[in-house]
Design a protein around this motif. Structure first.
Motif, PDB file in Angstrom:
ATOM      1  N   VAL B  85       0.833  -1.198   0.000  1.00 15.31           N
ATOM      2  CA  VAL B  85       0.000   0.000   0.000  1.00 15.31           C
ATOM      3  C   VAL B  85       0.872   1.254   0.000  1.00 15.31           C
ATOM      4  CG1 VAL B  85      -1.566   1.365   1.414  1.00 15.31           C
ATOM      5  CG2 VAL B  85      -2.009  -1.067   1.060  1.00 15.31           C
ATOM      6  N   TRP B  86       1.917   1.225   0.804  1.00 10.08           N
ATOM      7  CA  TRP B  86       2.799   2.388   0.877  1.00 10.08           C
ATOM      8  C   TRP B  86       3.357   2.704  -0.508  1.00 10.08           C
ATOM      9  CZ3 TRP B  86       7.733   4.032  -0.032  1.00 10.08           C
ATOM     10  CH2 TRP B  86       8.123   5.215   0.620  1.00 10.08           C
ATOM     11  N   MET B  87       3.822   1.691  -1.176  1.00 15.45           N
ATOM     12  CA  MET B  87       4.446   1.905  -2.476  1.00 15.45           C
ATOM     13  C   MET B  87       3.458   2.350  -3.536  1.00 15.45           C
ATOM     14  SD  MET B  87       7.262  -1.104  -2.635  1.00 15.45           S
ATOM     15  CE  MET B  87       6.686  -1.262  -4.274  1.00 15.45           C
ATOM     16  N   GLN B  88       2.238   1.838  -3.435  1.00 11.44           N
ATOM     17  CA  GLN B  88       1.243   2.186  -4.458  1.00 11.44           C
ATOM     18  C   GLN B  88       0.980   3.679  -4.501  1.00 11.44           C
ATOM     19  OE1 GLN B  88      -1.279  -0.101  -6.081  1.00 11.44           O
ATOM     20  NE2 GLN B  88      -0.131  -1.948  -5.582  1.00 11.44           N
ATOM     21  N   GLY B  89       1.297   4.362  -3.406  1.00 12.54           N
ATOM     22  CA  GLY B  89       1.057   5.800  -3.384  1.00 12.54           C
ATOM     23  C   GLY B  89       1.918   6.555  -4.382  1.00 12.54           C
ATOM     24  N   PHE B  90       3.029   5.962  -4.755  1.00 13.96           N
ATOM     25  CA  PHE B  90       3.953   6.675  -5.641  1.00 13.96           C
ATOM     26  C   PHE B  90       3.705   6.289  -7.084  1.00 13.96           C
ATOM     27  CE2 PHE B  90       5.761   6.462  -1.525  1.00 13.96           C
ATOM     28  CZ  PHE B  90       6.339   7.692  -1.341  1.00 13.96           C
TER      29      PHE B  90
END
Lengths: 117, 117
Positions: B85-90
């Motif tokens: 989820v954290w990475m999907q933000g970028f």
DNA sequence: CCAATCGTCAACCATCCGGTTGAATATGCT
DNA sequence: AGCATATTCAACCGGATGGTTGACGATTGG
């Protein structure tokens, strides 16, 4: 060629493993920034931040362009794609949950970090 | 409680930063395995693998259950969700590209690793 | 009971990592 | 020219990491 070309995933994940570096990426999500400005919110020397930025650049997560005497840092989200794809293989997650991401920004930056509202 | 509770993302990403540990996770994707069997493909001592497994367990990426004298290792894909989820933000990626994942498995394992076909 | 197997523990080692400080190297301003 | 600003470099430090080896406690099987 002393370095035997480590797997790109090594460097990307290693870069993401540090909270300071993740915070930097989050800042750059908003806008490109100069090194000094990146360093400003952190209780840490400028040289330390400079090193962190070098790690991020090495991993391809950011690029740095020197314009005049200031070096601008720009987020390169594509570098995350490989890592993201790798992770998606383990149990199909919700495709894109930006609400959850917003919540994570909160917990990542913490309530004590008001200069990034 | 000497450890001031590091961000879970720290430990997860740090665990993923090592190619041996990623290979282990990939193996466990196929099936649960005993420690000795996990260690078998690697040119490395059993103790080293045991440590790697401890790191993965610490990060919550696997669980270990001792049944008899053999300890079984089980993949816990949910632990990756937060990081994902954290990475999907970028930069919104392609939701789930499993073809790309297959290709990554190839490059990750390499052609010299035939015991995992 | 005895021996082999499974796995961890403990000590040790080399290297890497994240941070510091202080000097050095641009570049820009007046 | 001369000074301030922006950034890196170099040396250093303590602690984590990734590996080794050898001894050790459990558990199983003959």
């Amino acid at each position: 060629m002393t370095a035997p070309a480590p797997d790109p995933l090594d460097t990307v994940f290693a870069a993401l493993a540090d909270p300071t570096r993740r915070a930097i990426l989050t800042m750059l999500l908003e806008d490109d920034m100069a090194v000094t400005d990146v360093a400003h919110p952190f209780a840490m020397s400028l040289a330390a931040i400079s090193k962190h930025l070098a790690v991020l650049a090495e991993a391809g997560l950011i690029t740095q362009e020197k314009r005049g005497r200031v070096k601008w840092c720009k987020l390169e989200p594509d570098a995350l794609r490989a890592a993201s794809v790798w992770m998606q293989g383990f149990g199909q997650f919700d495709p894109v949950d930006l609400d959850a991401f917003e919540r994570f920004l909160e917990t990542e930056l913490g309530p004590d970090q008001d200069s990034l509202s």
